[in-house]
Write an enzyme that holds these catalytic residues in place. Structure first.
Site, PDB file in Angstrom:
ATOM      1  N   THR A   1      20.731  18.452  57.404  1.00  0.00           N
ATOM      2  CA  THR A   1      20.560  19.777  58.026  1.00  0.00           C
ATOM      3  C   THR A   1      21.892  20.495  58.222  1.00  0.00           C
ATOM      4  O   THR A   1      21.910  21.699  58.468  1.00  0.00           O
ATOM      5  CB  THR A   1      19.909  19.636  59.407  1.00  0.00           C
ATOM      6  OG1 THR A   1      20.817  18.915  60.258  1.00  0.00           O
ATOM      7  CG2 THR A   1      18.589  18.890  59.322  1.00  0.00           C
TER       8      THR A   1
ATOM      9  N   ARG B   1      28.202  15.845  61.606  1.00  0.00           N
ATOM     10  CA  ARG B   1      27.387  16.841  60.930  1.00  0.00           C
ATOM     11  C   ARG B   1      26.275  16.124  60.196  1.00  0.00           C
ATOM     12  O   ARG B   1      26.545  15.304  59.322  1.00  0.00           O
ATOM     13  CB  ARG B   1      28.311  17.581  59.948  1.00  0.00           C
ATOM     14  CG  ARG B   1      27.828  18.906  59.544  1.00  0.00           C
ATOM     15  CD  ARG B   1      28.920  19.640  58.791  1.00  0.00           C
ATOM     16  NE  ARG B   1      29.168  19.097  57.473  1.00  0.00           N
ATOM     17  CZ  ARG B   1      29.663  19.810  56.467  1.00  0.00           C
ATOM     18  NH1 ARG B   1      29.978  21.061  56.643  1.00  0.00           N
ATOM     19  NH2 ARG B   1      29.878  19.264  55.296  1.00  0.00           N
TER      20      ARG B   1
ATOM     21  N   ASP C   1      36.680  14.891  52.499  1.00  0.00           N
ATOM     22  CA  ASP C   1      36.177  14.505  53.815  1.00  0.00           C
ATOM     23  C   ASP C   1      37.348  14.031  54.675  1.00  0.00           C
ATOM     24  O   ASP C   1      37.927  12.971  54.439  1.00  0.00           O
ATOM     25  CB  ASP C   1      35.127  13.386  53.666  1.00  0.00           C
ATOM     26  CG  ASP C   1      34.448  13.090  54.990  1.00  0.00           C
ATOM     27  OD1 ASP C   1      35.164  12.803  55.978  1.00  0.00           O
ATOM     28  OD2 ASP C   1      33.214  13.159  55.050  1.00  0.00           O
TER      29      ASP C   1
ATOM     30  N   ASP D   1      36.989  10.522  56.496  1.00  0.00           N
ATOM     31  CA  ASP D   1      37.081   9.398  55.551  1.00  0.00           C
ATOM     32  C   ASP D   1      38.510   9.203  55.056  1.00  0.00           C
ATOM     33  O   ASP D   1      38.984   8.078  54.914  1.00  0.00           O
ATOM     34  CB  ASP D   1      36.147   9.633  54.355  1.00  0.00           C
ATOM     35  CG  ASP D   1      34.697   9.357  54.711  1.00  0.00           C
ATOM     36  OD1 ASP D   1      34.434   8.776  55.776  1.00  0.00           O
ATOM     37  OD2 ASP D   1      33.822   9.749  53.918  1.00  0.00           O
TER      38      ASP D   1
HETATM   39  C1  PRP Z   1      33.788  17.068  59.701  1.00  0.00           C
HETATM   40  C2  PRP Z   1      34.999  17.775  60.258  1.00  0.00           C
HETATM   41  C3  PRP Z   1      34.400  18.742  61.234  1.00  0.00           C
HETATM   42  C4  PRP Z   1      33.110  19.123  60.557  1.00  0.00           C
HETATM   43  C5  PRP Z   1      33.288  20.470  59.932  1.00  0.00           C
HETATM   44  O1  PRP Z   1      33.335  16.111  60.556  1.00  0.00           O
HETATM   45  O2  PRP Z   1      35.928  16.914  60.827  1.00  0.00           O
HETATM   46  O3  PRP Z   1      34.143  18.191  62.515  1.00  0.00           O
HETATM   47  O4  PRP Z   1      32.851  18.158  59.541  1.00  0.00           O
HETATM   48  O5  PRP Z   1      32.098  20.933  59.402  1.00  0.00           O
HETATM   49  P1  PRP Z   1      31.300  22.159  60.027  1.00  0.00           P
HETATM   50  O6  PRP Z   1      32.304  23.229  60.327  1.00  0.00           O
HETATM   51  O7  PRP Z   1      30.354  22.540  58.932  1.00  0.00           O
HETATM   52  O8  PRP Z   1      30.590  21.691  61.260  1.00  0.00           O
HETATM   53  P2  PRP Z   1      32.173  15.074  60.172  1.00  0.00           P
HETATM   54  O9  PRP Z   1      30.851  15.611  60.580  1.00  0.00           O
HETATM   55  O10 PRP Z   1      32.319  14.684  58.747  1.00  0.00           O
HETATM   56  O11 PRP Z   1      32.446  13.862  61.141  1.00  0.00           O
HETATM   57  P3  PRP Z   1      33.694  12.852  61.192  1.00  0.00           P
HETATM   58  O12 PRP Z   1      34.894  13.625  61.703  1.00  0.00           O
HETATM   59  O13 PRP Z   1      33.243  11.825  62.158  1.00  0.00           O
HETATM   60  O14 PRP Z   1      33.950  12.321  59.813  1.00  0.00           O
HETATM   61  N1  URA Z   2      34.025  18.232  56.694  1.00  0.00           N
HETATM   62  C1  URA Z   2      35.045  17.732  55.964  1.00  0.00           C
HETATM   63  O1  URA Z   2      35.597  16.675  56.311  1.00  0.00           O
HETATM   64  N2  URA Z   2      35.436  18.399  54.867  1.00  0.00           N
HETATM   65  C2  URA Z   2      34.868  19.557  54.474  1.00  0.00           C
HETATM   66  O2  URA Z   2      35.280  20.131  53.451  1.00  0.00           O
HETATM   67  C3  URA Z   2      33.804  20.054  55.237  1.00  0.00           C
HETATM   68  C4  URA Z   2      33.415  19.388  56.341  1.00  0.00           C
END
Ligand code: PRP
Ligand code: URA
Length: 209
Positions: A108, A104, A200, A203
């Site tokens: 944006t 994400r 997160d 993380d």
């Molecule tokens: C997080 C999570 C989802 C997304 C959710 O991923 O694991 O994929 O955000 O948010 P949304 O519904 O608003 O799209 P992130 O983009 O942090 O990537 P990662 O899993 O690589 O940490």
């Molecule tokens: N992605 C995450 O990992 N946590 C949130 O709360 C939203 C998006």
């Protein structure tokens, strides 16, 4: 519109509390995510087809039932969706695993796809997309669209925690997709994080920050 299933089980609620707790470290967090995914798998697989099988017990012959063997695919949204794969594979060892890489954009909030690898027989499989977090729904929607563009027709979405905004976004964009959650939270904050959520997920799973 797709169905929304929010798990109602003491074990799932208990484990979700420790997943949410900020004092829970990565090792325990990973174990709990795996366990909750496995427990959710019970509901997510509830409508799998069965077929009869003739067997012999030590006492008599009988007709019993086994999974009909429809092909399954588990598709984690990278990175955080990976944490749910092992729990699902322990229930469905014959399932193939595809991967959709999305992140994400922090400015944006739009999902950016950087990787997609699915089993070759996409049209024949039932897919379960996994991601712990359904926040705005942008990532889940993009992953589901990506699967559909490659021929998938049967898709379920499985998340640990969702905001109502994310559920609505997926239901509007993909009314054919059922959603399974361990918990449905209150809202998103100004940074599109789920409140109360768990922070997160990627993380916390992988110890990055
Ligand atoms: C997080 C999570 C989802 C997304 C959710 O991923 O694991 O994929 O955000 O948010 P949304 O519904 O608003 O799209 P992130 O983009 O942090 O990537 P990662 O899993 O690589 O940490
Ligand atoms: N992605 C995450 O990992 N946590 C949130 O709360 C939203 C998006």
């Amino acid at each position: 519109m797709g169905e929304l299933y929010v798990m109602d089980h003491p074990l799932i609620k208990h484990k979700l509390t420790y997943i949410r707790d900020k004092r829970t470290g990565s090792k325990e967090f990973r174990e709990l995510v795996k366990e909750v995914a496995m427990l959710m798998g019970y509901e997510v697989t509830r409508n799998l087809e069965l077929r009869d099988k003739e067997i012999e017990t030590p006492v008599s012959k009988t007709t019993s039932q086994v999974i009909a063997g429809k092909k399954l695919g588990i598709v984690p949204i990278l990175r955080a969706g990976l944490g749910m794969v092992e729990g699902m594979l322990s229930l469905l060892p014959a399932a193939k695993v595809g991967h959709v890489g999305l992140y994400r954009d922090p400015e944006t909030l739009e999902p950016i796809e950087y990787y997609c690898k699915l089993p070759s027989d996409v049209e024949e499989r039932e897919f379960i997309v996994t991601d712990p977090m359904l926040a705005t729904g942008g990532s889940a929607n993009a992953a589901i669209t990506s699967l559909k563009n490659r021929g998938a027709t049967n898709i379920r979405l499985m998340c640990l925690i969702a905001a109502p905004e994310g559920v609505k976004a997926v239901q509007e964009a993909h009314p054919d997709v059922d959603i399974y959650l361990a918990g449905l939270d209150e809202k998103l904050n100004d940074h599109a994080y789920i409140v109360p959520g768990l922070g997160d997920a990627g993380d916390r799973l992988f110890g990055t920050k």
